[in-house]
Design a protein around this motif. Structure first.
Motif, PDB file in Angstrom:
ATOM      1  N   SER A   1      64.543  49.128  76.460  1.00  0.00           N
ATOM      2  CA  SER A   1      64.650  50.210  77.438  1.00  0.00           C
ATOM      3  C   SER A   1      64.708  49.668  78.859  1.00  0.00           C
ATOM      4  CB  SER A   1      63.480  51.189  77.291  1.00  0.00           C
ATOM      5  OG  SER A   1      62.297  50.608  77.801  1.00  0.00           O
ATOM      6  N   LEU A   2      64.508  48.341  79.013  1.00  0.00           N
ATOM      7  CA  LEU A   2      64.538  47.752  80.354  1.00  0.00           C
ATOM      8  C   LEU A   2      65.959  47.394  80.757  1.00  0.00           C
ATOM      9  CD1 LEU A   2      61.565  45.226  80.347  1.00  0.00           C
ATOM     10  CD2 LEU A   2      61.618  47.570  81.180  1.00  0.00           C
TER      11      LEU A   2
ATOM     12  N   GLU B   1      54.142  49.789  79.198  1.00  0.00           N
ATOM     13  CA  GLU B   1      54.179  48.451  78.604  1.00  0.00           C
ATOM     14  C   GLU B   1      54.499  48.477  77.116  1.00  0.00           C
ATOM     15  OE1 GLU B   1      50.939  46.323  81.513  1.00  0.00           O
ATOM     16  OE2 GLU B   1      50.323  47.027  79.534  1.00  0.00           O
TER      17      GLU B   1
ATOM     18  N   ASP C   1      56.696  50.475  75.792  1.00  0.00           N
ATOM     19  CA  ASP C   1      58.081  50.908  75.560  1.00  0.00           C
ATOM     20  C   ASP C   1      58.856  49.751  74.937  1.00  0.00           C
ATOM     21  OD1 ASP C   1      57.456  53.261  76.738  1.00  0.00           O
ATOM     22  OD2 ASP C   1      58.537  52.907  78.615  1.00  0.00           O
TER      23      ASP C   1
ATOM     24  N   GLY D   1      67.621  47.494  87.685  1.00  0.00           N
ATOM     25  CA  GLY D   1      67.067  48.825  87.429  1.00  0.00           C
ATOM     26  C   GLY D   1      67.586  49.898  88.370  1.00  0.00           C
TER      27      GLY D   1
ATOM     28  N   ASN E   1      65.361  43.013  84.298  1.00  0.00           N
ATOM     29  CA  ASN E   1      63.935  43.156  84.013  1.00  0.00           C
ATOM     30  C   ASN E   1      63.560  42.553  82.667  1.00  0.00           C
ATOM     31  OD1 ASN E   1      62.506  44.532  86.281  1.00  0.00           O
ATOM     32  ND2 ASN E   1      64.207  45.957  86.031  1.00  0.00           N
ATOM     33  N   GLN E   2      64.489  42.562  81.727  1.00  0.00           N
ATOM     34  CA  GLN E   2      64.244  41.855  80.460  1.00  0.00           C
ATOM     35  C   GLN E   2      64.059  40.363  80.739  1.00  0.00           C
ATOM     36  OE1 GLN E   2      67.269  42.630  77.509  1.00  0.00           O
ATOM     37  NE2 GLN E   2      67.071  44.831  77.701  1.00  0.00           N
TER      38      GLN E   2
ATOM     39  N   MET F   1      59.368  49.039  84.914  1.00  0.00           N
ATOM     40  CA  MET F   1      59.355  49.575  83.541  1.00  0.00           C
ATOM     41  C   MET F   1      58.624  50.905  83.499  1.00  0.00           C
ATOM     42  SD  MET F   1      56.498  46.992  82.015  1.00  0.00           S
ATOM     43  CE  MET F   1      55.059  46.617  83.000  1.00  0.00           C
TER      44      MET F   1
ATOM     45  N   ILE G   1      57.526  45.712  75.199  1.00  0.00           N
ATOM     46  CA  ILE G   1      57.548  44.879  76.399  1.00  0.00           C
ATOM     47  C   ILE G   1      56.342  43.932  76.426  1.00  0.00           C
ATOM     48  CG2 ILE G   1      57.453  44.940  78.919  1.00  0.00           C
ATOM     49  CD1 ILE G   1      58.782  47.747  78.747  1.00  0.00           C
TER      50      ILE G   1
END
Ligand SMILES: Nc1ncnc2c1ncn2[C@@H]1O[C@H](COP(=O)(O)OP(=O)(O)OP(=O)(O)O)[C@@H](O)[C@H]1O
Ligand SMILES: [Mg+2]
Length: 494
Positions: free
Chosen positions: A393-394, A387, A389, A38, A398-399, A384, A346
């Motif tokens: 978008s991560l 939650e 989103d 990120g 982070n995914q 993120m 997410i």
């Protein structure tokens, strides 16, 4: 060719992702672009690749101002981009994938397949690769898909190649192959941007580094002047722990036992035992069969002979739902293909495995779901916006954390993690290791499948090493070192 990016700013809504970032690269350099999950690495390169537009800032190519409003503009300037998420079309053969968007045509617009095949084969030969160029991409292992992407960039004769985590699903042997390719490209004057979380690879391959932290450029210089510890410190802003994590544990009962398991194709006569409260590593090189083995045991792979036991009971799982009922959870190897559900947000991606447990009359109890996910998101420090989103978008790492939280929440007795720290930054890796050990302390039997000997030594109590589908040996105690693992994994011990 010389590239300079100056004063780059980029925000997504209220999220200021890049703040006055500069970046430069000259022909022949291999520059590592580093930073936590990120931090903004992919975003910065997406701007250079014309995929995204900066809110402010300039790009210069050999001193001339450049405008990249579309990927094709950047490509025409000689910049090729290998994305973090693979970009191949499954239902086309390898050679057509090599030419997507630039297909050579004969008269009447007919595709010149013979030419495409010949060119593809020429590049593969140059890369010293034996891969049939006419197989469908769908049938390729993830690591081969990555190699096809690299081959494509090489074929474009690019002056600059951006590689966003090109080795995250490759095994050691292929990494060697790709590295020697990258080095010879650099020797010919090609500039390379190499994004990776594997700092040891960076030390071996790269000449320079640039580190981003929270959207700021915080350090850059020559790789020869720093150590991996320095780089890790630049990335996270403080020292990162590196001592071994091995624990003392008492004797416990077997939660998963495999006896003489074979599918006569990928794995042969495998017997092993996973005990409650231990972290068992299973490792080897490409073609060792470990992923296929555990996928079959989980009920999501091919059929097998032999017998599996869960807590002493003979079982043969038919589906992942049934596996979950027995308390067996499985994190698949390739997040990009088997993990994320692109159409879900997410929260849904994180909670889907626990839906049966938190539903009433067919409805999900939202409050429970949110509470469970919040605590996981905090533990794993998932970065993120909101939650709800979209998962896409991560950032990549982070995914991976969201998918990991999915299986941890399922409250398993046996947790199989295939390549769990793929694409995850150094700090978050340690957090994941801590969580693995905490689960083991709570009595879960954890199996970590990984091709990184370093990771196996770091987090496992014991490891089984496979070679061409068979158990080549096992290591624990003082033999748990990278050298002994590699000796078994390469078949040198046989
Ligand atoms: N399309 C998008 N919409 C909204 N936010 C986004 C989008 N793309 C990226 N972001 C956000 O921008 C930030 C930086 O993401 P980026 O993908 O550049 O990180 P990264 O450094 O490549 O991380 P990783 O190592 O995990 O791949 C993250 O907070 C991410 O959520
Ligand atoms: Mg990224």
């Amino acid at each position: 060719m010389k590239i300079e990016m100056k004063g780059i700013y980029k925000s997504f809504g209220a999220n200021d992702v890049l703040k006055d970032v500069g970046f430069s690269l000259e022909g022949g350099e291999i520059c590592a672009l580093l930073g936590e999950n990120g931090a903004g690495k992919s975003t910065l390169m997406n701007i250079l690749g014309g995929v995204l537009q900066a809110d402010k800032g300039e790009i210069f190519i050999d001193g001339e101002r450049a405008e990249f409003s579309e990927p094709v503009n950047s490509l025409e300037s000689g910049i090729a981009f290998i994305h973090q998420e693979l970009n191949l079309i499954n239902d086309l053969p390898v050679y057509e994938n090599m030419f997507i968007g630039r297909e050579p045509r004969k008269r009447f617009g007919i595709l010149d397949k013979a030419y495409m095949k010949k060119e593809t084969e020429r590049i593969f030969e140059l890369m010293n690769m034996s891969l049939d160029s006419s197989v469908m991409v769908r049938g390729l292992d993830a690591s081969y898909k990555q190699i096809v992407e690299i081959a494509r960039a090489i074929m474009m004769n690019a002056s600059v190649i951006i590689m966003d985590e090109p080795t995250s699903s490759l095994t050691e042997l292929e990494i060697e192959r790709v590295f020697s390719m990258i080095k010879s490209l650099a020797a010919r004057g090609v500039g390379i941007v190499f994004i990776s979380h594997k700092l040891r690879e960076v030390m071996r391959l790269c000449t320079r580094y640039t580190v981003l932290r929270d959207g700021n450029m915080v350090a850059r210089g020559a790789v020869a002047d720093v150590t991996t510890d320095d780089l890790a410190r630049f990335m996270v802003g403080h020292d990162v722990r590196t001592e071994s994590l091995q624990r003392n544990k008492g004797v416990s009962h077997s939660v998963l036992r495999l006896e003489n398991i074979s599918d006569s194709r990928n794995f042969f006569g495998v017997s092993l035992d996973v005990r409650s409260g231990e972290v068992l590593g299973v490792t080897g090189l490409l073609g060792d069969g470990r992923s296929e083995l555990f996928l079959s045991i989980f009920g999501a792979g091919g059929d097998y002979s032999g017998q599996a036991y869960i807590e002493g009971k003979p079982v043969k799982l038919k589906s992942s739902t049934q596996a979950l009922e027995y308390g067996l959870a499985y994190l698949p190897r390739n997040r990009k293909e088997n993990g994320i559900l692109k159409d879900m947000n997410i929260l849904e991606n994180g909670c889907i495995a626990v839906w049966p447990r938190i539903s009433k009359f067919g409805f999900i109890i939202r409050a429970t779901q949110k509470k469970m996910f919040d605590s996981q998101a905090q533990d794993l420090r998932i970065k993120m916006g909101g939650e709800t989103d979209p998962i896409t978008s991560l950032s990549g790492g982070n995914q991976q954390k969201v998918i990991l939280s999915r299986w941890m929440m399922s409250d398993p007795k046996i947790l199989i993690l295939d390549n769990p720290t793929q694409g995850v930054d150094v700090g978050a890796k340690e957090e994941i290791y801590d969580i693995i050990l905490r689960l083991a302390d709570d009595g879960v039997g954890v199996v970590v499948l990984s091709s990184e000997a370093q990771e196996i030594v770091r987090v496992c109590d014991r490891a089984v090493v496979m070679y061409h589908g068979r158990v080549a040996g096992s290591v624990e105690g003082l033999m748990m070192n990278e050298h002994d693992i590699m000796r078994l994994a390469t078949g040198a011990a046989q």
